[in-house]
Every structure is written in C-alpha cells, then in structure tokens.
Design an enzyme around this catalytic site. Structure first.
Site, short mmCIF file in Angstrom:
data_model
loop_
_atom_site.label_atom_id
_atom_site.label_comp_id
_atom_site.label_asym_id
_atom_site.label_seq_id
_atom_site.Cartn_x
_atom_site.Cartn_y
_atom_site.Cartn_z
N GLU A 84 41.02 38.45 37.72
CA GLU A 84 40.80 38.57 37.59
C GLU A 84 41.14 38.46 35.62
O GLU A 84 40.86 39.40 34.65
CB GLU A 84 40.74 40.22 37.03
CG GLU A 84 41.46 41.04 38.17
CD GLU A 84 42.91 41.17 37.53
OE1 GLU A 84 43.41 39.67 37.24
OE2 GLU A 84 43.10 42.22 36.83
N ASP B 106 33.02 41.35 43.00
CA ASP B 106 32.83 40.52 42.50
C ASP B 106 31.52 40.56 41.18
O ASP B 106 31.50 39.57 39.95
CB ASP B 106 31.50 39.71 43.30
CG ASP B 106 32.72 38.82 44.05
OD1 ASP B 106 34.06 38.85 43.95
OD2 ASP B 106 32.52 38.15 45.47
N ASN C 119 37.56 47.19 42.93
CA ASN C 119 36.98 46.92 44.57
C ASN C 119 37.41 48.15 45.37
O ASN C 119 36.72 48.61 46.05
CB ASN C 119 38.56 45.93 45.43
CG ASN C 119 37.82 44.22 44.37
OD1 ASN C 119 36.79 44.54 43.80
ND2 ASN C 119 38.94 43.75 43.89
N ASP D 34 43.11 40.09 30.37
CA ASP D 34 42.23 40.74 32.27
C ASP D 34 42.56 42.13 32.17
O ASP D 34 42.10 42.86 31.53
CB ASP D 34 44.56 41.01 32.32
CG ASP D 34 44.97 41.25 33.37
OD1 ASP D 34 45.76 40.13 34.16
OD2 ASP D 34 44.18 42.21 34.01
P1 GH3 Z 1 46.14 45.90 35.74
O1 GH3 Z 1 45.27 46.83 34.35
O2 GH3 Z 1 47.72 46.96 35.85
O3 GH3 Z 1 45.63 44.53 34.96
O4 GH3 Z 1 45.22 46.33 37.00
P2 GH3 Z 1 44.81 45.11 37.63
O5 GH3 Z 1 44.15 46.63 38.97
O6 GH3 Z 1 43.64 44.99 37.15
O7 GH3 Z 1 45.85 44.62 38.68
P3 GH3 Z 1 46.02 43.95 39.57
O8 GH3 Z 1 46.88 42.72 39.63
O9 GH3 Z 1 47.17 44.59 40.33
O10 GH3 Z 1 44.74 43.66 40.54
C1 GH3 Z 1 43.77 43.21 40.45
C2 GH3 Z 1 42.74 43.06 41.46
O11 GH3 Z 1 42.16 42.10 40.98
C3 GH3 Z 1 43.29 42.79 42.43
C4 GH3 Z 1 41.98 42.14 43.55
O12 GH3 Z 1 41.43 42.64 44.92
C5 GH3 Z 1 41.13 41.03 42.87
N1 GH3 Z 1 40.70 40.50 43.02
C6 GH3 Z 1 41.38 39.63 42.53
N2 GH3 Z 1 40.53 38.53 42.39
C7 GH3 Z 1 38.51 38.95 43.14
C8 GH3 Z 1 37.50 38.88 42.99
O13 GH3 Z 1 37.91 37.56 42.98
N3 GH3 Z 1 36.81 39.40 43.92
C9 GH3 Z 1 37.33 40.58 43.48
N4 GH3 Z 1 36.03 41.61 43.82
N5 GH3 Z 1 38.45 41.39 43.13
C10 GH3 Z 1 39.52 39.76 42.54
MG MG Z 2 43.91 43.24 35.67
MG MG Z 3 46.01 40.14 37.10
#
Ligand code: GH3
Ligand code: MG
Ligand code: MG
Length: 637
Positions: free
Chosen positions: A554, A528, A519, A511
């Site tokens: 992610e 992305d 973002n 992760d």
């Molecule tokens: P942590 O270290 O606790 O994992 O923090 P985090 O911010 O990575 O965790 P969280 O699950 O809160 O956020 C994941 C983010 O990933 C939220 C979402 O906006 C972003 N995300 C998910 N899929 C995509 C994608 O395909 N593209 C982009 N740019 N962002 C994405």
């Molecule tokens: Mg994360």
């Molecule tokens: Mg996550």
C-alpha cells in the site's frame, strides 16, 4: 493449272466409272442449255420453272446478297438477268447436288452434315465477298457450296473404302485426310473437287482458290491479289464453319483462330462480328430451303466468353492464371489476344493506347503487361519506362510485341526495362511459350514476396509480444500503474537527466494509513478496490510529467522532474487532500482512507537515486509518527 493438280488418267478413271456426282433433271438441262449458242434468259427461265423448288432457291440466292440495298427481286426473269447465266448455272448445279445426294451408301460419310457445312461455307464466302468485293457474292456462294464436293465424290465412287478411311481418320483427326486419300485412291478430295468444278466450267480463278483454300499460306499466293483474297476468304469460311458446328470446347479454341484468318484478309473485328451474326441468321433462312436439319449455329462472338483452360494452344496456362493487360492500337490484335488468353483461363483487360494502359495498370494491377512496341503518342518502350518508374509497375512482367526484329529496337526495349519480346505476327504457340516463362517467374516472385511477408509478419508479431512482455514486466497488475522496477528505472533516468540539465528533482513516497484495518474489517477484495481507487486518485491529481508508481503493498511513489522541494510539498498536500476527500463506493459500503506522505529533493547531500528514495521514506516515517494523514519533508543534509 487444274490439269496439273491431279494426274488426269486417275481422274479420267473416276469419270469413266460413271459414278461421279452429277446433276440431273432440270439442272442437267440448264447445264446443257448454257453450252448451246444463242441461249436466252427466257429459255433458262422456262426450263427453271419446271422445277419450282430449284427456281425458288435461285430466287432466294439472287436476293440473299443484296442485303437490303435494293428492292427485293420477285421475278425469276429478273433474277436470271441480275445473276447472269454463269452464276445461275453454278447455283443450279449446287442446289441440284444437295437434293440428289442427301444420303448414300458410304456409312461413315455424314451426308447431311456435309451439306450443312457446305452451305455454311457458301454463305460465309458470299458474305466475305460482299465486303471485299473480290467476286460476285453469288458466285462465291456457289463456289463455297461446292468447294469440298470431291469428298462427296469419293464417298459415292468408293463407298466402302472411303467409309473405312473416314473411320480411321476419326480415330486420329490430326492426320492429314488428303494424305490418307492419296494412299488409298491415288487422288484426294481437293484434286477431285477441282477437276469436277473444271468439268462444270467454273472460271479458273475459283479452281485455283479451291485448290489452295485448305492451306492458303502454303500455296504462297501473291499477297493481296484477287486469288489470294478469294482463297483466304474460303479458308476463313471453312474456319467459321468449324466454329459454327463445333462443340463448345472446340468453339472456344476455334473462334480466335477463325478471327485470325479473317484479320489476314483485312477484316476488322467489328466486321467479323457482324459477318458472323449475319451468317447465323442466313443459315436459319437457308437450312429449311435446302431441307437441311435446322440446328442452331452460334455466332463467333459467343466464343469470346471462354471457358477457362480449354484451349490446347495455351494448355496449362490455367495452373497459374494471370491478370494480363494487353495494349495495342490495333483492335484486331487485341481481339486475338483477348480470345487466346481468356480461353487459357487468364483475366484480361485490353486498352488501345499507352496512356490508357497507365490508368488501367493502377486500376487493374496486372501481373503481366503485353504491349505493342509501335503505338502513336506513347509507344511500348515509353510505357515500360513510365511503369518501371512507378511503385506498382516495378514488379510487373513486361512483354513487348514488335514488328521489328533489329537489334537496335531490342536493346532499347531491354534498356527501358522490358522482360521479354515477341516478334509479330502473333503465333499462339510462341505466345504460349512466352507466357509459361512469365508465369514461372511471376510465380517465383510471388512465392518470394509471400515468404518475405510471412517473415515480416512473424517479426512484427515477435516485436509486439516482446513489447507486451516488457510492459507487463513494468506494470503493476492490480492498479495498472508502473511497478517498483519501473519506478526505480524511471528514478534513475530522471536523476541522470536532472544532473545533465542541472535541474531540480523531487520524489514523494506515500503510505496508506492503517490499511491493514481495511482488509481486516471489510475483506481483502475491499482492500484491493480501495488500493485501485487510491491509485486512480493519485494519478488524476498529479501533474502530467509526474510518474505515479506503486512500489509496495500500500505504498506509492510520485517522481516529480523539474520540481523543487517547496513545489513537491504543495503537490503532496494536494494529493493528501484528494485521497482523504474522495471516498469509494464498494457494494453497500462507502470506503475511505488517508495517506501519509514524505517528500525529498535531490540536493548536495544526496548522492544517488537510492539516497533520494531513502530520504523520502524517512520523511514518511516522520509523518506516521506525527499522527498520519500529513506530509513531512526530508531534512536537508
Ligand atoms: P500504517 O498506517 O502504520 O501504515 O498501518 P498499515 O496497516 O497500513 O501498515 P502495515 O504495513 O502494518 O500493513 C499494510 C497492509 O497492507 C498489510 C497487508 O495485508 C496490506 N496489503 C499489502 N498489499 C496488499 C494488497 O495488494 N491488497 C490488499 N487488500 N492488502 C494489501
Ligand atoms: Mg500503511
Ligand atoms: Mg506500509
């Protein structure tokens, strides 16, 4: 015999009319002289000299047949001595008639054309005589020149009626001219010709030959006899004449026909070509000498390059032109086949032996093979077997030409795989019928093959589309890595494999840390790009058998077959180092991130792939809890 060809009373009536064409002047004097006793060559020469034009023509005739074998004859005395009195008489007669009957009152009778054709017939007959040695060439020249003089006679005696008859014939040229003449005049041009030639004292064999020359097959002459050869030579001369003056479309049809006629008297193809070339040259010399219009006549060889689809004998063939390979050890048959088939619009290759046929089959890929049955070395049946045993030869249509009609040969040929057979001699109408049957079959076969090919291409297109769809369903579009669905499938497969083999299996769940911040700070596009970058780094840092998949926003998983937990740990650390150590240049930015990893291995306490995944997930949670950018191992049990 000549007396029997026409009722003498009818011919007597014509004679009595006093209108039959007859020589005048010097020619008449020579004819009269030749019947007197003790006439000397010197007497003839003296009389001949009184008509310099006639004398010149006789001299030319004496030189025309020697074809460079001797020194040219320059004196009239030598010419008369060399030719002999009977031949001089015939030549004088012919030349005299040409000059006296250049025109007349029979409107539909083309006098110039009549003499042009007569001259070509004479020259052609003379050339054939030189080859076959069946008569003195000059004698056949005179005979050819006069062989249709009965037509001139009918035009002269009955100018109005004959003109009407010719006009009627012109509207239906396929009707028998002689029959029409018999209906109108109770005689015909051949009967009249024979009687006139008899009156002029031509030897009996020429009278018989002239009587038979329009349709010598029907006369049933003794095969190979002198009379047979002379009649057929004159028949061929007439065929050449038709080719020479025919319009192009006719020439294409008539050329092969004339060749067949020449083959009938044993001339080979080279000889026919030479002869036809010489004829064209001699015509060019002779036409001005007899004051005939100097139209060019074309050699027969020019008809070989046929215009497609104009031969009525093979009409319709061009609807579906074929690639045809003709095989025969007899070049004459090949020439006839080539002529007929090319004229009908087919593409033809000819070869002289079975061995060459096999090579040509590979090169030319014919749809139809016409092969002689009886050839030295490899005969038609062996050729057929060889073709049928090869891949390309299986679908070729095989037509065998045979001189044998017995059942044994036919059964053998069909057992070897031939499709059809034809008994020689070659008959254009039969060939045409056979070709149509072959065309129908080949056409159907081609349609069927096209249909099958279409189905195949459709099926393979469908299969390809299915594969594409399947692939799309299993692939993550952002990173190109296998997606979650594919990851679950793969995990299940590896789980089953590991169980079967009793080998270890590990997986690492990954992760990205604080990805939301990326973002939020740089925008979704930068996020992305960074995700794609992480995917690339993971794929290139993992080992080949490891499956690297994206299973969530992610989140990634690496499935590691044949890997114990300690090795999975090492791999996870390598991945972690690679991600944190590789930043991404994005526009003006330098983006980087870290990852948290959880590794788990299948052990006694884990009962399913889902269990394994859950354990790895739990380990990631531990890694997050321990400050991120670390690897944690799932606890055993
Ligand atoms: P942590 O270290 O606790 O994992 O923090 P985090 O911010 O990575 O965790 P969280 O699950 O809160 O956020 C994941 C983010 O990933 C939220 C979402 O906006 C972003 N995300 C998910 N899929 C995509 C994608 O395909 N593209 C982009 N740019 N962002 C994405
Ligand atoms: Mg994360
Ligand atoms: Mg996550």
């Amino acid at each position: 015999m000549a007396d029997s060809v026409a009722p003498s009373s009818r011919i007597d009536e014509l004679r009595a009319s006093g209108n039959l064409p007859s020589p005048k002047g010097v020619a008449l004097e020579i004819l009269r002289l030749s019947h007197t006793e003790n006439v000397s060559n010197a007497d003839i020469v003296r009389v001949l000299k009184a008509d310099p034009a006639l004398a010149g023509r006789v001299l030319r005739a004496a030189n025309s047949a020697i074809l460079g074998l001797r020194r040219p004859i320059v004196s009239l005395g030598d010419a008369v001595m060399m030719l002999g009195l009977p031949i001089v008489r015939q030549l004088v007669l012919g030349f005299s008639l040409v000059t006296q009957y250049r025109g007349g009152s029979c409107a539909a009778f083309d006098y110039q054309r009549f003499w042009s054709e007569s001259l070509v017939c004479g020259l052609a007959a003379q050339l054939v005589a030189t080859r076959l040695r069946v008569a003195a060439p000059e004698e056949l020249f005179a005979c050819g020149l006069l062989s249709q003089v009965g037509r001139l006679a009918l035009a002269t005696v009955f100018p109005v009626e004959y003109s009407a008859l010719l006009s009627q014939h012109a509207t239906a040229p396929e009707t028998d001219l002689r029959l029409l003449e018999q209906q109108s005049f109770a005689t015909d041009h051949i009967e009249v010709t024979v009687n006139m030639l008899q009156d002029w004292g031509l030897p009996g064999i020429f009278l018989h030959a002239v009587a038979a020359h329009e349709d010598p097959e029907q006369a049933q002459l003794e095969e190979g006899s002198r009379l047979f050869l002379i009649a057929h030579a004159m028949h061929f001369a007439r065929a050449l004449c038709e080719v020479s003056f025919g319009v192009e479309a006719d020439r294409v049809r008539l050329g092969p026909r004339a060749v067949r006629k020449a083959i009938r008297i044993g001339l080979d193809v080279d000889t026919i070509n030479q002869l036809s070339d010489t004829l064209a040259q001699q015509w060019a010399d002779w036409a001005p000498l007899l004051e005939l219009p100097a139209v060019d006549i074309l050699p027969i060889t020019d008809t070989k390059e046929a215009v497609p689809g104009v031969a009525p004998e093979l009409a319709g063939a061009a609807d579906y032109p074929l690639r045809i390979l003709a095989v025969d050890d007899d070049p004459a048959i090949l020439m006839v086949l080539r002529g007929l088939l090319t004229a009908a619009g087919h593409t033809v290759t000819t070869v002289g032996s079975g061995k060459e046929a096999l090579e040509a089959a590979v090169r030319f890929h014919p749809q139809l093979v016409i092969a002689d049955l009886n050839m030295p070395q490899m005969d038609g049946i062996e050729l057929c077997r060889a073709l049928r045993s090869s891949q390309i030869g299986k679908s070729m249509h095989m037509l065998i030409l045979t001189a044998f009609e017995d059942e044994e040969h036919l059964v053998q040929a069909f057992e070897a795989g031939v499709d059809d057979y034809m008994v020689k001699p070659l008959r254009p109408r039969t060939l045409s019928a056979r070709l149509r049957a072959a065309q129908r079959l080949l056409h159907m076969q081609e349609e069927h093959e096209r249909h099958v090919a279409e189905m195949r291409s459709l099926a393979s297109e469908l299969a390809l589309n299915n594969r594409r769809l399947q692939q799309a369903a299993m692939t993550d579009s952002l990173t190109g890595l296998p997606n979650r669905r594919c990851a679950i499938d793969r995990l299940e497969q590896e789980w089953a494999g590991a169980r079967r083999r009793g080998s270890p299996l590990s997986c690492i769940v990954i992760d990205v840390d604080h990805f939301k911040t990326v973002n939020d700070t740089y925008g979704h596009d930068a996020g992305d790009a960074l995700l794609r970058h992480v995917a690339r780094v993971l794929r290139s840092s993992a080992r080949l058998p490891d499956a690297v998949c994206r299973i969530g926003g992610e989140e990634f998983i690496v499935i590691c077959p044949d890997t114990v937990l300690a090795d999975a740990h090492k791999l996870a650390e390598r991945l972690r180092a690679a991600v944190s150590g590789n930043s991404l240049k994005f526009d003006a930015l330098q983006l980087s991130c870290t990852i948290s990893l959880g590794a788990a291995s299948a052990d006694a306490a884990i009962n399913s792939p889902t269990d394994l995944l859950r354990k790895a997930d739990q380990a990631v949670y531990l890694a997050k809890k321990d400050g991120r950018n670390v690897t944690r191992l799932a606890r055993a049990g």
